[in-house]
Write an enzyme that holds these catalytic residues in place. Sequence first.
Site, PDB file in Angstrom:
ATOM      1  N   GLU A 413       0.800  -1.231   0.000  1.00 45.09           N
ATOM      2  CA  GLU A 413       0.000   0.000   0.000  1.00 45.09           C
ATOM      3  C   GLU A 413       0.831   1.279   0.000  1.00 45.09           C
ATOM      4  O   GLU A 413       0.378   2.311   0.491  1.00 45.09           O
ATOM      5  CB  GLU A 413      -0.972   0.015   1.183  1.00 45.09           C
ATOM      6  CG  GLU A 413      -2.038  -1.067   1.090  1.00 45.09           C
ATOM      7  CD  GLU A 413      -3.139  -0.907   2.124  1.00 45.09           C
ATOM      8  OE1 GLU A 413      -2.861  -0.334   3.185  1.00 45.09           O
ATOM      9  OE2 GLU A 413      -4.258  -1.379   1.875  1.00 45.09           O
ATOM     10  N   GLU A 474      -6.616  -7.742  -0.945  1.00 48.42           N
ATOM     11  CA  GLU A 474      -7.266  -7.528   0.346  1.00 48.42           C
ATOM     12  C   GLU A 474      -8.652  -6.972   0.088  1.00 48.42           C
ATOM     13  O   GLU A 474      -8.833  -6.093  -0.754  1.00 48.42           O
ATOM     14  CB  GLU A 474      -6.514  -6.492   1.207  1.00 48.42           C
ATOM     15  CG  GLU A 474      -5.274  -6.979   1.886  1.00 48.42           C
ATOM     16  CD  GLU A 474      -4.632  -5.892   2.754  1.00 48.42           C
ATOM     17  OE1 GLU A 474      -5.349  -5.173   3.464  1.00 48.42           O
ATOM     18  OE2 GLU A 474      -3.398  -5.775   2.698  1.00 48.42           O
TER      19      GLU A 474
HETATM   20  C1  GAL Z   1      -5.007  -2.608   4.896  1.00 45.95           C
HETATM   21  C2  GAL Z   1      -3.575  -3.028   5.178  1.00 45.95           C
HETATM   22  C3  GAL Z   1      -3.534  -4.182   6.153  1.00 45.95           C
HETATM   23  C4  GAL Z   1      -4.407  -3.889   7.335  1.00 45.95           C
HETATM   24  C5  GAL Z   1      -5.786  -3.622   6.881  1.00 45.95           C
HETATM   25  C6  GAL Z   1      -6.626  -3.376   8.105  1.00 45.95           C
HETATM   26  O1  GAL Z   1      -5.047  -1.369   4.309  1.00 45.95           O
HETATM   27  O2  GAL Z   1      -2.916  -3.411   4.014  1.00 45.95           O
HETATM   28  O3  GAL Z   1      -2.218  -4.374   6.577  1.00 45.95           O
HETATM   29  O4  GAL Z   1      -3.888  -2.788   8.014  1.00 45.95           O
HETATM   30  O5  GAL Z   1      -5.800  -2.498   6.027  1.00 45.95           O
HETATM   31  O6  GAL Z   1      -7.828  -2.884   7.860  1.00 45.95           O
END
Ligand code: GAL
Length: 762
Positions: A413, A474
């Site tokens: 990210e 994700e």
């Molecule tokens: C994402 C991140 C993860 C975690 C997740 C939690 O943006 O890549 O590591 O922090 O959010 O909501």
Amino acid sequence: MNRRTFLLTPAVAAGALQSQTKPTASPAPRSVPARRSYDLNRNWRYGGKAPAGFAAPAFDDSKWERVTLPHANVRLPWHSFEEADFQFVSAYRRHFHAPATWQGKRVFVDFAGAMTAAKVTVNGYEFPEYRGGYTPFSFEITSHFHIGGDNVIAVAVDSTERKDIPPFGENIDYLTFGGIYRNVSLRVVPATFIENVHARVLRPLEANREISVRCYLNGPVAPGTQINAELRDGDRVLKSAITVAGGEAAYHEVTLDSLGAVELWEPKRPKLYSIVVKMAGDEYRTRIGIREAKFTAEGFKLNGATLKLRGLNRHQTFPYLGGAMPERVQRRDAWILRRDLHCNIVRTSHYPQATSFLDACDELGLLVFEETPGWQFVGDRPWQDVVVRNVGEMIRRDWNHPSIILWGVRVNESGDHHDLYTRTNTLAHSLDDTRQTGGVRYNYNSELLEDVFTMNDFGFPLRPPNHPLYLNTEFNGHMFSTKRFDNVTRVAEHVTRHARVHNQLAGDSKYAGGLGWCAFDYNTHKNFGSGDHICYHGVSDIFRIPKPAAYFYKSQCDPDEEIVLEAGLFWSSGDRSTAGGVGEVPILSNCDHLKIYYDGKLREELDPDRKTYPNLKYPPFILTKFGNIPLNPWGDLRIEGFLKGSLVKTLTLSGSGRDADFKLLPDDTELSGDGRDATRVVFMVTDEYGNIRPFATGGIAFTLTGPAELIGENPFGLAGGAGAVWVKSRETSGVARLTAKHPYLGTKAVEIRVKAAEREML
Ligand code: GAL
């Protein structure tokens, strides 16, 4: 490259060799004694916060605690601790005797991982600090050890959040913990030795497939040096070939071709072979799988067939000890993901994880997206240099794992950084041209330097793929923290959120698939998560106990793998956020029909909800019958699952409102008495039918006798009706007995046999 390759079948290898090679400067490779590797995981002395001068050979460490590796610099409660508690520089010392056989050999000390920077001193000689908590490092100690007498390795491990080392620089959403949390060994090799081997399987699906075995040596070799590579199935040599090398080269290549029929590696049958490379005085072994893994414009293809990727992100940390869990516990996570939740992929968010975890992924058929350490932040040029170095270290460490299908070469990210990510991509491709790269971003319009656009997309519906090769890495992240013991509306919605995203992904072949955030709850900084140093975004809790959302993943396997029938709810009539009654709740199953009995009578027959989830092979079933009206009388719910008309599974949820039973469930009943091995023991309060009672409380008091140690809180204050401790062996054998006493459900006991382990040689 200066080489000649002769291909030999095993039967004729030795003879053919003689006829084709001239007398050489080095002896024939067949009779070589293997290199020696010595475990160095026991008999460490741990001094806590590093005292001044502790690295001096004569420093008196006799009062220090004796510890084994993996080791956490401090033990912590499972939540609500102070994150500064593990952020200090700690001191370790290990004495060893060097045997006379090391005379004339080269000796290295290999660290699989220390969090986050390590200053290693051997007999007073200090090596340059190694920076990085997730990657291995080695130092040559050849001119620093002595044969006879005491040798001392002293290590100062800096577990502060050093801004010069990724992932640090700004805030990150996880804790890194501290200590020498992976294994250490000593490696004894000849003057010229094999540093690494990369076995590249070329054209794996074609009859003329071959394995190009790239042998990386530590330096130039004498002309005429023979390097022999073998492909083995267990002990059986399937193919053998020799390259005659000489001089300096980046690597020397031995080609194994005409392999004949081979078994491909794939999730249901993860066939593994080994490669053995021999060179005068040295031997190197590694495991491989023969498979083709490719992201294409029509999704991900494994061995030519489309495989929709369905998986979860995994952090490597555990309660109490952070990352410092031994092989068995690391491997268990892979087992949970593959065999219990039936995922086909895991992302090692956000760093290279233990090789024992990856080994288990190879063995279980769980695909892996592995990525370099970092989180959202990119530092200055020296910091970026560490990222580039980490990418190289990750790939060199792991390039033979068949489970790994994608290298993550971008800091998770982070914003676009043309220069840095050109460097990491170029390096990844130059080291390993058999795998594609990805780089996880949340900016849909970011620059693509990698092969696959790997995107964290948290909205719903998901955005359409904007690049030909597209993987969701994700979803369901920040917005939907769910505790295993949240109310029924929330846990059911948690299930729905995972199901609807996988439904969308399944409906468009341009999505290679998706990995939900995340597998297990994890410890995090106080400014993330739920304020108790836990981020509750897992489909399972921090003890790896499933929440209902985990059952969505579990239900997506074919019934011949496992027949699944699980409730995506807790059976209650007044626990909803907005209304009374049971409401609309999901049931997760790969059955094709369900019958719902309540109060002894058949109330509803259900088919999978294909209307809402048209693209899922096994859509959730939605129980609607009981709506908004509290049921009276209130009683048990029985769900019968059918496949092609036959009753195959029954699930009963109690309506008694009573804590009925207390269970103590070890993952293993046998450990090695090496003082390092450990297994999880889950405890839970259940209803009469074995379902966890999610709001059960009570203090659980443990007693442990025998050759083991308890890792966990004692007494443990139950939250959510269940929890876990780990039982760790001591360096002796016998039977360990763990008893757990619940205030009103009695005492349960388990026995774990601790088997005698060989002592470490040094
Ligand atoms: C994402 C991140 C993860 C975690 C997740 C939690 O943006 O890549 O590591 O922090 O959010 O909501």
